[in-house]
Design a protein around this motif. Structure first.
Motif, PDB file in Angstrom:
ATOM      1  N   THR A  46       0.813  -1.217   0.000  1.00 48.94           N
ATOM      2  CA  THR A  46       0.000   0.000   0.000  1.00 48.94           C
ATOM      3  C   THR A  46       0.848   1.269   0.000  1.00 48.94           C
ATOM      4  N   ASP A  47       2.155   1.082  -0.113  1.00 42.03           N
ATOM      5  CA  ASP A  47       3.094   2.215  -0.094  1.00 42.03           C
ATOM      6  C   ASP A  47       3.299   2.730  -1.513  1.00 42.03           C
ATOM      7  N   ILE A  48       3.014   3.986  -1.756  1.00 42.50           N
ATOM      8  CA  ILE A  48       3.118   4.584  -3.076  1.00 42.50           C
ATOM      9  C   ILE A  48       4.538   4.514  -3.625  1.00 42.50           C
ATOM     10  N   LYS A  49       5.510   4.419  -2.736  1.00 42.93           N
ATOM     11  CA  LYS A  49       6.911   4.368  -3.174  1.00 42.93           C
ATOM     12  C   LYS A  49       7.314   2.968  -3.656  1.00 42.93           C
ATOM     13  N   GLN A  50       6.496   1.987  -3.344  1.00 39.99           N
ATOM     14  CA  GLN A  50       6.781   0.612  -3.757  1.00 39.99           C
ATOM     15  C   GLN A  50       6.126   0.317  -5.109  1.00 39.99           C
ATOM     16  N   VAL A  86       5.787 -15.453  -3.123  1.00 39.29           N
ATOM     17  CA  VAL A  86       4.415 -15.283  -3.627  1.00 39.29           C
ATOM     18  C   VAL A  86       3.967 -13.835  -3.441  1.00 39.29           C
ATOM     19  N   ALA A  87       4.213 -13.307  -2.254  1.00 31.90           N
ATOM     20  CA  ALA A  87       3.838 -11.918  -1.977  1.00 31.90           C
ATOM     21  C   ALA A  87       4.617 -10.947  -2.862  1.00 31.90           C
ATOM     22  N   ARG A  88       5.906 -11.196  -3.008  1.00 36.55           N
ATOM     23  CA  ARG A  88       6.765 -10.260  -3.749  1.00 36.55           C
ATOM     24  C   ARG A  88       6.396 -10.159  -5.213  1.00 36.55           C
ATOM     25  N   TYR A  89       6.140 -11.293  -5.850  1.00 36.18           N
ATOM     26  CA  TYR A  89       5.954 -11.295  -7.298  1.00 36.18           C
ATOM     27  C   TYR A  89       4.488 -11.224  -7.735  1.00 36.18           C
ATOM     28  N   SER A  90       3.586 -11.143  -6.794  1.00 34.28           N
ATOM     29  CA  SER A  90       2.164 -10.986  -7.140  1.00 34.28           C
ATOM     30  C   SER A  90       1.825  -9.516  -7.323  1.00 34.28           C
ATOM     31  N   VAL A  91       0.776  -9.261  -8.082  1.00 31.42           N
ATOM     32  CA  VAL A  91       0.289  -7.888  -8.269  1.00 31.42           C
ATOM     33  C   VAL A  91      -0.365  -7.420  -6.973  1.00 31.42           C
ATOM     34  N   LYS A  92      -0.011  -6.224  -6.534  1.00 32.39           N
ATOM     35  CA  LYS A  92      -0.571  -5.670  -5.296  1.00 32.39           C
ATOM     36  C   LYS A  92      -1.835  -4.872  -5.640  1.00 32.39           C
ATOM     37  N   THR A  93      -2.973  -5.547  -5.573  1.00 35.14           N
ATOM     38  CA  THR A  93      -4.229  -4.873  -5.930  1.00 35.14           C
ATOM     39  C   THR A  93      -4.634  -3.824  -4.892  1.00 35.14           C
ATOM     40  N   CYS A  94      -3.973  -3.845  -3.735  1.00 36.00           N
ATOM     41  CA  CYS A  94      -4.249  -2.843  -2.699  1.00 36.00           C
ATOM     42  C   CYS A  94      -3.402  -1.584  -2.894  1.00 36.00           C
ATOM     43  N   HIS A  95      -2.513  -1.592  -3.888  1.00 39.47           N
ATOM     44  CA  HIS A  95      -1.610  -0.461  -4.132  1.00 39.47           C
ATOM     45  C   HIS A  95      -2.400   0.744  -4.642  1.00 39.47           C
ATOM     46  N   PRO A  96      -2.017   1.958  -4.251  1.00 42.11           N
ATOM     47  CA  PRO A  96      -2.740   3.163  -4.690  1.00 42.11           C
ATOM     48  C   PRO A  96      -2.738   3.385  -6.201  1.00 42.11           C
ATOM     49  N   MET A 460       2.489   1.566 -12.077  1.00 40.26           N
ATOM     50  CA  MET A 460       1.045   1.694 -12.178  1.00 40.26           C
ATOM     51  C   MET A 460       0.491   0.517 -12.981  1.00 40.26           C
ATOM     52  N   MET A 461      -0.791   0.228 -12.806  1.00 33.77           N
ATOM     53  CA  MET A 461      -1.498  -0.712 -13.679  1.00 33.77           C
ATOM     54  C   MET A 461      -2.854  -0.113 -14.029  1.00 33.77           C
ATOM     55  N   MET A 462      -3.111   0.024 -15.331  1.00 36.04           N
ATOM     56  CA  MET A 462      -4.365   0.581 -15.810  1.00 36.04           C
ATOM     57  C   MET A 462      -4.786  -0.166 -17.064  1.00 36.04           C
ATOM     58  N   GLY A 463      -6.055  -0.441 -17.188  1.00 40.68           N
ATOM     59  CA  GLY A 463      -6.550  -1.193 -18.325  1.00 40.68           C
ATOM     60  C   GLY A 463      -6.693  -0.350 -19.580  1.00 40.68           C
TER      61      GLY A 463
END
Length: 502
Positions: A46-50, A86-96, A460-463
């Motif tokens: 959830t960290d914008i810097k990550q 698993v945590a590291r390489y998965s997409v963080k859907t909680c990310h801003p 970022m991820m955007m469709g």
């Protein structure tokens, strides 16, 4: 008369002779793994810097994860490394900066509900095995129906909006032709389904799955904003009848996937009632506007529908999966349509009220508990808090549109109705060249190129997607309640940065 209960079971607990080493190790692993989850996903995620995603090509990722399953187990340390990977390489859907789907962000009360559900590991089919959740589902469904405008009715939690839509279609077919359940497809005529060209693909999937056939899904035209044109619906009904098909199901959409369009529900209800057709509303995306006094007029007429699909895991942030299908019916149609009356599970001579055994309404046997996450979140912030989330998303989407209109390098695709903002980024090489013969072809490659760059650098991820008459464009979806106007500015700045050399 002597008791047959063993002494070790007396006083409500079991006495073990020796501690269970496996259980002890398991508890330690769970505790340490949970720390990894909290740090890697809930803190860093959830960290914008990550990064939103630590992108790796498939072959590289397979090697990094060491996915092979072997004869013998691994050590405690190795397993913790697996959790971390698993945590590291998965997409963080909680990310801003995750905007790729119609869900995003995290609600910690809902997440607590999800953890509690997984730990209790029960199935939502009978009161005896899920007493708390049977009563909880009943209450949540009742509250959701009241928001639609129904004082009575029925409903069930389903594994996603597509399955919710299929439940509605199957129930509607049973309503029109109850003999379908026992006699099968040969006993009914050719059926016709009506849905807009901007509706969700699950309509065709449901038609295929239920044996109705995708050729019998009549596609209704939409206007430039993506809303169904009622006049064309009427024309398509006439067309279906002329082909000896029986119209039985109209699907209206409240919040289309791409443009976020709302169909004119009252007009569609008028047409459905005149023709004796079941009206379903796929409000998987847009149903949450019901919480907002400012925006609920978008679904005016929803109460006239026979059934409604709604996904609280989207705009409300309840977490995957949390989807319901609601029915206005009060005749127990859902149960009659799906029940198999298995006597080993739904015995009628139980010592409690067997009407609480709701599992026979479902096409599943084992059914995941999906009500707790929504109930706990709703308890925490109330209807008022959920309304604020909806209103905040609308406010941010409106701000984003205003900013896009100020920037000459961006162009809106259509007028916004909901929190979907569709736009093109015009790179330097295409500015002022609108009338060039290859303009559209070159513009179609811009969004995919920028999408690749944003994913590989993890910012970022955007469709993006094409749409009839329009080449590839970005679809920005505002969901997370933690976003601000500063985030909206940053999104546009990042797209410009990533595409400035195109």
């Amino acid at each position: 008369m002597s008791s047959s209960v063993p002494k070790e079971y007396m006083n409500g607990h079991v006495h073990h002779e020796e501690p269970d080493i496996y259980e002890s190790d398991g508890t330690l692993f769970l505790t340490e793994a949970f720390k990894v989850i909290v740090e890697e996903i809930l803190h860093k995620g959830t960290d914008i810097k990550q990064k939103v995603c630590e992108w790796r090509e498939p072959d590289q990722l397979r090697s990094l994860l060491d996915l092979e399953l072997r004869e013998h187990g691994e050590s405690h340390e190795q397993l913790l490394k697996r959790v971390q990977d698993v945590a590291r390489y998965s997409v963080k859907t909680c990310h801003p900066r995750f905007f790729n789907q119609l869900f995003a962000g995290v609600d910690y009360h809902a997440l607590t509900g999800r953890l509690l559900t997984e730990t209790l590991n029960t199935s939502q089919y009978t009161y005896e095995v899920a007493p708390v959740f049977v009563l909880m589902e009943e209450e949540v469904l009742c509250k959701l129906r009241s928001l639609v405008g129904w004082s009575e009715g029925d409903g069930i939690f389903c594994p996603g909006g597509s399955v919710s839509n299929m439940y509605a279609m199957n129930t509607a077919r049973y309503w029109a032709f109850p003999n379908i359940k026992t006699q099968g497809l040969w006993a009914i005529p050719r059926l016709a389904i009506f849905t807009s060209q901007q509706s969700h693909y699950s309509m065709k999937k449901a038609a295929a799955f239920l044996g109705i056939g995708t050729d019998n899904v009549f596609i209704v035209k939409t206007d430039e904003r993506g809303s169904m044109i009622p006049e064309d619906l009427e024309a398509k009904i006439v067309q279906a009848k002329s082909q000896d098909a029986v119209p039985f199901f109209v699907n209206a959409t409240a919040g289309t996937t791409v443009q976020g369009a709302f169909d004119p529900l009252n007009h569609i209800a008028d047409i459905s009632e005149r023709n004796g057709i079941w009206m379903h509303v796929d409000a998987a995306w847009g149903g949450s506007v019901l919480f907002s006094k400012k925006h609920r007029q978008l679904v005016s007429g929803l109460e006239r529908a026979n059934s409604v699909t709604w996904n609280p895991h989207k705009m409300l942030l309840a977490g995957l999966q949390c989807s319901v299908v609601l029915f206005r019916d009060t005749t127990n149609l859902l149960m009659h349509c799906h029940s198999a009356r298995a006597t080993y599970l739904f015995q009628q001579d139980k010592f409690y009220d067997t009407s609480l055994d709701t599992g026979d309404k479902s096409i599943q046997c084992g059914r995941k508990v999906d009500c707790l996450k929504l109930w706990l979140m709703w308890k925490a912030i109330g209807s008022h808090g959920l309304a604020e989330r909806v209103d905040n998303a609308f406010s941010l989407a409106r701000y984003l549109v205003e900013e896009i209109e100020k920037r000459p390098n961006f162009q809106l695709v259509s007028k916004r109705q909901f929190v979907n903002v569709c736009f093109w980024y015009i790179p330097p090489s295409l500015r002022g060249k609108l009338h060039s013969p290859d303009y559209q072809e070159r513009l179609s490659k811009v969004a995919p190129s920028i999408k690749e760059r944003m994913m590989k650098c993890g910012t970022m991820m955007m469709g993006y997607q094409p749409m009839e008459g329009h080449v590839n464009f970005f679809r920005m979806v505002v969901v997370s309640h933690r976003l601000t106007t500063k985030d909206m500015d940053s999104i546009l700045d990042e797209i410009e940065r990533l595409g400035n050399d195109l």
